[in-house]
Design an enzyme around this catalytic site. Structure first.
Site, short mmCIF file in Angstrom:
data_model
loop_
_atom_site.label_atom_id
_atom_site.label_comp_id
_atom_site.label_asym_id
_atom_site.label_seq_id
_atom_site.Cartn_x
_atom_site.Cartn_y
_atom_site.Cartn_z
N SER A 56 0.26 -41.91 20.95
CA SER A 56 1.02 -42.68 21.95
C SER A 56 1.99 -43.68 21.34
O SER A 56 2.99 -44.04 21.97
CB SER A 56 0.04 -43.42 22.87
OG SER A 56 -0.85 -44.23 22.12
N GLY A 93 -2.88 -40.12 23.07
CA GLY A 93 -4.31 -39.85 22.99
C GLY A 93 -4.71 -38.90 21.89
O GLY A 93 -5.91 -38.65 21.69
N ASN A 122 -6.43 -43.38 17.24
CA ASN A 122 -7.38 -42.98 18.29
C ASN A 122 -8.74 -42.57 17.71
O ASN A 122 -9.76 -42.70 18.39
CB ASN A 122 -6.80 -41.85 19.12
CG ASN A 122 -5.69 -42.32 20.03
OD1 ASN A 122 -5.81 -43.34 20.70
ND2 ASN A 122 -4.58 -41.61 20.05
N ASP A 206 -2.41 -53.55 28.04
CA ASP A 206 -3.63 -53.02 27.42
C ASP A 206 -3.87 -53.58 26.03
O ASP A 206 -4.91 -53.34 25.42
CB ASP A 206 -3.59 -51.49 27.37
CG ASP A 206 -2.41 -50.95 26.58
OD1 ASP A 206 -1.74 -51.73 25.87
OD2 ASP A 206 -2.15 -49.74 26.67
N HIS A 209 -0.63 -50.87 23.13
CA HIS A 209 0.68 -50.23 23.01
C HIS A 209 1.80 -51.27 23.00
O HIS A 209 1.88 -52.09 23.92
CB HIS A 209 0.88 -49.24 24.15
CG HIS A 209 -0.13 -48.14 24.15
ND1 HIS A 209 -1.27 -48.17 24.94
CD2 HIS A 209 -0.18 -46.99 23.44
CE1 HIS A 209 -1.98 -47.08 24.72
NE2 HIS A 209 -1.35 -46.35 23.82
#
Length: 230
Positions: A56, A93, A122, A206, A209
């Site tokens: 991402s 992801g 991830n 979040d 990011h």
């Protein structure tokens, strides 16, 4: 309505040639072999390919299109009139295992001259074994080199709440892979972003990011290591 002497208004000047063109286009679209051959020929004529295989952070998650660091890289290459083309094969992801599974087909079909690998974050977020992540990164680097591509590995670091020992071990695996395979390394893609005193203001809600304002800095982190490979 006045005619111009070449046929009906709006008709192509050479109807026979137009129909032949349409027939050839339809054939290429319906026969996979012809379509892939045409795509390969077009790719070969467009210049060397840079393939970005990431998650991402490279897939513009949460951003308007064209504001991620990969899109900014494409703009910089164009501004400097460099011949390279760019393919962003990043998937939000994705893990190192996912990238390892996807890479062989990309190498075979697109034949990149440079492969930028931005994966592993991830894995850590999911608590996957670091040895597995390292093995996957090694396999991807070896596969890219075997296909004749130069490789740039983009490293990642973890926030302090993951523990100092785990964070050191995670960052070190990128260094080991780069040293073992003698490939270029950016130790920390988010340097100048995640380690700022006001880092929270540079991330989406979040806190994972980066905002669009952070991506020029990310590109500036990548550029010095990428430039010698171009």
């Amino acid at each position: 309505m006045k005619r111009d002497g070449r046929g009906a208004p709006g008709a192509p000047p050479n109807r026979r040639g137009y129909l032949l063109h349409c027939s050839a286009l339809a054939l290429a679209l319906t026969v996979p072999g012809l379509a892939s051959a045409a795509a390969a020929k077009q790719a070969a004529s467009a210049g060397p390919l840079i393939l970005v295989l990431g998650d991402s952070l490279s897939a513009e998650y949460g951003l308007p299109r064209g504001q991620g660091w990969v899109a900014l890289l494409e703009q910089r290459l164009a501004q400097q009139k460099r011949p390279q083309q760019l393919l962003n094969a990043s998937i939000s992801g994705d893990t190192t295992a996912g990238g390892r599974a996807r890479l062989p087909a990309l190498l075979q079909q697109r034949k990149p001259a440079i492969v930028i690998i931005e994966l592993g974050g991830n894995d850590a977020l999911r608590g996957l074994p670091l040895k597995s992540s390292e093995d996957n990164l090694l396999a991807m680097v070896k596969a890219a080199k075997a296909a004749g591509a130069k490789v740039l590995l983009l490293g990642m670091q973890l926030p302090p709440n993951y523990g100092a020992s785990y964070g050191r071990d995670f960052a070190a695996l990128y260094e080991r892979v780069a040293q073992t395979e003698k490939v270029a390394l950016v130790p920390f893609l988010l340097k100048g972003v995640a380690d700022r005193p006001d880092a929270e203001a540079w991330f989406q809600a979040d806190r994972i990011h980066p905002l669009a304002r952070a991506h020029p800095q990310m590109l500036d982190n990548v550029w010095p290591a990428l430039q010698p490979l171009l």
